[in-house]
Design a protein around this motif. Sequence first.
Motif, PDB file in Angstrom:
ATOM      1  N   SER A 179     -27.903  19.060   9.220  1.00  0.00           N
ATOM      2  CA  SER A 179     -26.349  19.019   9.057  1.00  0.00           C
ATOM      3  C   SER A 179     -25.821  18.961   7.549  1.00  0.00           C
ATOM      4  O   SER A 179     -24.718  19.082   7.429  1.00  0.00           O
ATOM      5  N   ILE A 213     -25.988  25.192   9.892  1.00  0.00           N
ATOM      6  CA  ILE A 213     -25.192  24.868  10.924  1.00  0.00           C
ATOM      7  C   ILE A 213     -24.424  26.322  11.313  1.00  0.00           C
ATOM      8  O   ILE A 213     -24.360  26.361  12.239  1.00  0.00           O
ATOM      9  N   CYS A 225     -27.551  28.999  12.689  1.00  0.00           N
ATOM     10  CA  CYS A 225     -28.618  28.591  13.603  1.00  0.00           C
ATOM     11  C   CYS A 225     -27.911  27.685  14.711  1.00  0.00           C
ATOM     12  O   CYS A 225     -28.631  27.173  15.565  1.00  0.00           O
ATOM     13  N   ARG A 226     -26.542  27.983  14.724  1.00  0.00           N
ATOM     14  CA  ARG A 226     -25.953  27.031  15.879  1.00  0.00           C
ATOM     15  C   ARG A 226     -26.490  27.231  17.186  1.00  0.00           C
ATOM     16  O   ARG A 226     -26.887  26.419  17.948  1.00  0.00           O
ATOM     17  N   GLU A 250     -28.672  24.747  19.802  1.00  0.00           N
ATOM     18  CA  GLU A 250     -28.176  24.265  21.046  1.00  0.00           C
ATOM     19  C   GLU A 250     -29.083  24.829  22.353  1.00  0.00           C
ATOM     20  O   GLU A 250     -29.492  24.326  22.948  1.00  0.00           O
ATOM     21  N   SER A 258     -31.765  21.101  21.049  1.00  0.00           N
ATOM     22  CA  SER A 258     -30.627  20.092  21.243  1.00  0.00           C
ATOM     23  C   SER A 258     -31.417  18.609  21.411  1.00  0.00           C
ATOM     24  O   SER A 258     -32.517  18.440  21.860  1.00  0.00           O
ATOM     25  N   CYS A 273     -30.410  33.077  10.811  1.00  0.00           N
ATOM     26  CA  CYS A 273     -31.053  31.938  11.018  1.00  0.00           C
ATOM     27  C   CYS A 273     -32.291  31.840  10.344  1.00  0.00           C
ATOM     28  O   CYS A 273     -32.614  30.735   9.721  1.00  0.00           O
TER      29      CYS A 273
END
Length: 995
Positions: free
Chosen positions: A235, A241, A244-245, A249, A253, A280
């Motif tokens: 983060s 962030i 690669c969100r 997820e 996660s 990413c």
Amino acid sequence: MQGQSYQGDFALILLWNYKLNLTTDPKFESVAREVCKSTIAEIKECADEPVGKGFLVSCLVDHRGNITEYQCHQYITKMTAIIFSDYRLICGFMDDCKADINLLKCGSIRPGEKDAHSQGEVVACLEKGLVKEAEETDPRIQVSDQCKKAILRVAELSSDDFHLDRHLYFACRDDRERFCENTQAGEGRVYKCLFNHKFEESMSEKVGICFSRQVSSECQGEMLDYRRMLMEDFSLSPEIILSCRGEIEHHCSGLHRKGRTLHCLMKVVRGEKGNVGLNCQQALQTLIQETDPGADYRIDRALNEACESVIQTACKHIRSGDPMILSCLMEHLYTEKMVEDCEHRLLELQYFISRDWKLDTVLYRKCQGDASRLCHTHGWNETSELMPPGAVFSCLYRHAYRTEEQGRRLSRECRAEVQRILHQRAMDVKLDPALQDKCMIDLGKWCSEKTETGQELECLQDHLDDLVSECRDIVGNLTELESEDIQIEALLMRACEPIIQTFCHEVADNQIDSGDLMECLIQNKHQKEMNEKCAIGVTHFQLVQMKDFRFSYKFKMACKEDVLKLCPNIKKKVDVVICLSTTVRNDTLQDAKEHRVSLKCRKQLRVEELEMTEDIRLEPELYEACKSDIKNYCQNVPYGNAQIIECLKEIKKQLSTRCHQKVFKLQETEMMDPELDYTLMRVCKQMIKRFCPEADSKNMLQCLKQNKNSEVMDPKCKQMITKRQITQNTDYRLNPVLRKACKADIPKFCQNILNRAKDDTELEGQVISCLKLKYADQRLSPDCEDQIRVIIQESALDYRLDPQLQMHCSEEISSLCAEEAAAQEQTGQVEECLKVNLLKIKTEMCKKEVLNMLKESKADIFVDPVLHTACALDIKHHCAAIPPGRGRQMSCLMEALEDKRVRLQPECKKRLNDRIEMWSYAAKVAPAEGFSDLAMQVMTSPSKNYILSVITVGICVLFLIGLMCGRITKRVTRELKDRQVSIVLLELPSLSKSD
């Protein structure tokens, strides 16, 4: 002093209150509302902040990356620099961390050598407390979760702008002005600029220390903490962030702590869990470049923790933080000392390091000049987006293996580093960016089930001909490289360590391999010290080499000019070997003044030919032709030590036509050059040293045959020689010495057999049988006679050496002479048994073969071992002066038998009488085919004197009759002449009267 201290504190408090007022003063807030009107409207979170609390400015600072208005951006940047100069000015920070500041004694730092505005030291102090807590198994002091969030928020914000990390800012501001004057602050650009200049000589000591591993100082500690935090918490990196969100997820996660999220993403990028977007991947590569864990493994906390036990055992000789720790870990990959978790973390990191050569600190330091000179790279601080991942390293390793003649080689130091990395990365195809990129489809198509270590590259090599061209080129180049430096195959080297230490340590210690080590391993592949893994690995490499002659480094270097000249457009090694071998053989047979194949190539060609004979798979045409036969008849026979080939030879008559033909051709080649007979050379290795040390390779079998019956001959070797003799006697073409000696006799006497012969099928001894009969008739040339005499003598001792006898008398041998045939040592017992039981033999063809044996024995007593043994003393006493051959010694013994004054040995006399009876029977059953045959039968008959007397009387009678007929004829002729004369005289008077 106290007054001065008081005044200083008072000044600090005034200054701090002044800056605090800036953040809370409604005027500044109103300016912010005015300058950032449209921005506030866009950011709902900031629009909802209460007035006069200072929260609006803090909110805009948090969202400054999204501010597009120029004036607003400039205003907030200035306010941010003020806020970050002291942790108490950061909204909410003081409330969240007050207790922790007191607990960790991170209170306001007194001014001294420090700049009064560097009160960001408090944040740095808290960050160190966080790191210490994470490193300790049972931390004494723990930072509260509320404060941790506040610290991470500060770190996240400050990582984006160099000015906001006050600790780093004051340490590096001079260098920022020198190297990064034109670099705009924000998005980590100044940090990247300084990082890219870390090897510049003009970099100040303080900054250079920050980016190097050599010196320990305040700046180094700050940068190390900073880089470690980036690796620990994704983060803190806006790019991760944003880019690669979705991947986080979906795949990662709940793995927020201790860098697990980043390593999870790395694992996904390596292709072990799914696909990752290009953005990413790029964000991850950028993060690795910025944090540079290759310079100090401790930056990567997940790796550090996973590999701690390995480092303590395998790498304890290297000081902590040294870049060579990573190299040490790679060297112990897949060994007993490596643990699974460390293996995964290491490969995940190495995947990214392998895609940017600058991330290997030692490599970059040693090869910077070479890369610039040979690979047209820019300096560390200049990057090219157009250069593919791994391109620089690929360029370096191509030059690492160039010869001096090829020029443009790497420096010694750089070459050593390139080899080190090649040896380490060859264990995993994913550590070779070009290979993974170009071979992705082929890996999925051919090698999806090959998941164990090292199997993927082996699989690609096995399917080389099936690969797409780009992948085939890369795999081919890598294989070519391996042939020169087999130590690139790290797993193979580990498996072969015992055999290398015992037999190949001298070549293994050489800095430059040049193919010697693999050649040594091949030569010692069947030593008792050899283990299965090493043997399989060496054989696999041999099989791969057959696909292209370039994959055999020594062969390529010795013969490349000859191949270009004599075998152009031929690629497969086996075809190149055949082409060159044929050329050498033709030049030899034609006694060419100068060989077309160079001497150095001929020497290496011999090595390649010998290696190919060890395993049928190394001769693809033979292997393909005999695959079904191997499955049917030799399924449980190992491939090595030429055992499959030997199996096929022994059941040759049962083989399919195509396989039979190929085996015959192989045997023909081996008989012409016995050194290529792997089994013979292996079994008789010691006997060759004893009996044939000086013999030419072409005459090796001939030499062994001559010494076969020596008392010191090894039984196994003797058995193998007999096998080869049996093979030779099936066809004269498999006996080069006989073929040469009887070159004129064979077409003269056996042309009808040659007319029926096929090039690749045995004649089952027919030509040799034909020559044997002519030997008995004493019609062969001297050279041919000598060779046939040897064959007859050998086959008289061992019936298996007579293919025609074995073929036609197999039933009689098993029924009449089973005990003799089962004897371990054959000394002519079976032949003697058949002779004795001649009257019991019913089969005409078998009877004919036995009669032929008797006929041959008349010509020379040496071909009748039983009789020769029985009469050895008598021959010595009575026939010593008579040379052997042409029946001379046999006639001598017969005369001695007839002579009453001569006393022969009882056994000799008995055997001679037996032979006379046999010959008498043979004469009745098989009449003489010519005058010479008749004469031989008469001379060996027991009624020889009577027959000769009758013949003499007959000749005398014919002579007398001839004389008598001659006189009568003469008298009649005279009377006729007288009568004619009388008539003429009577007619003369009448003629005169008429006149």
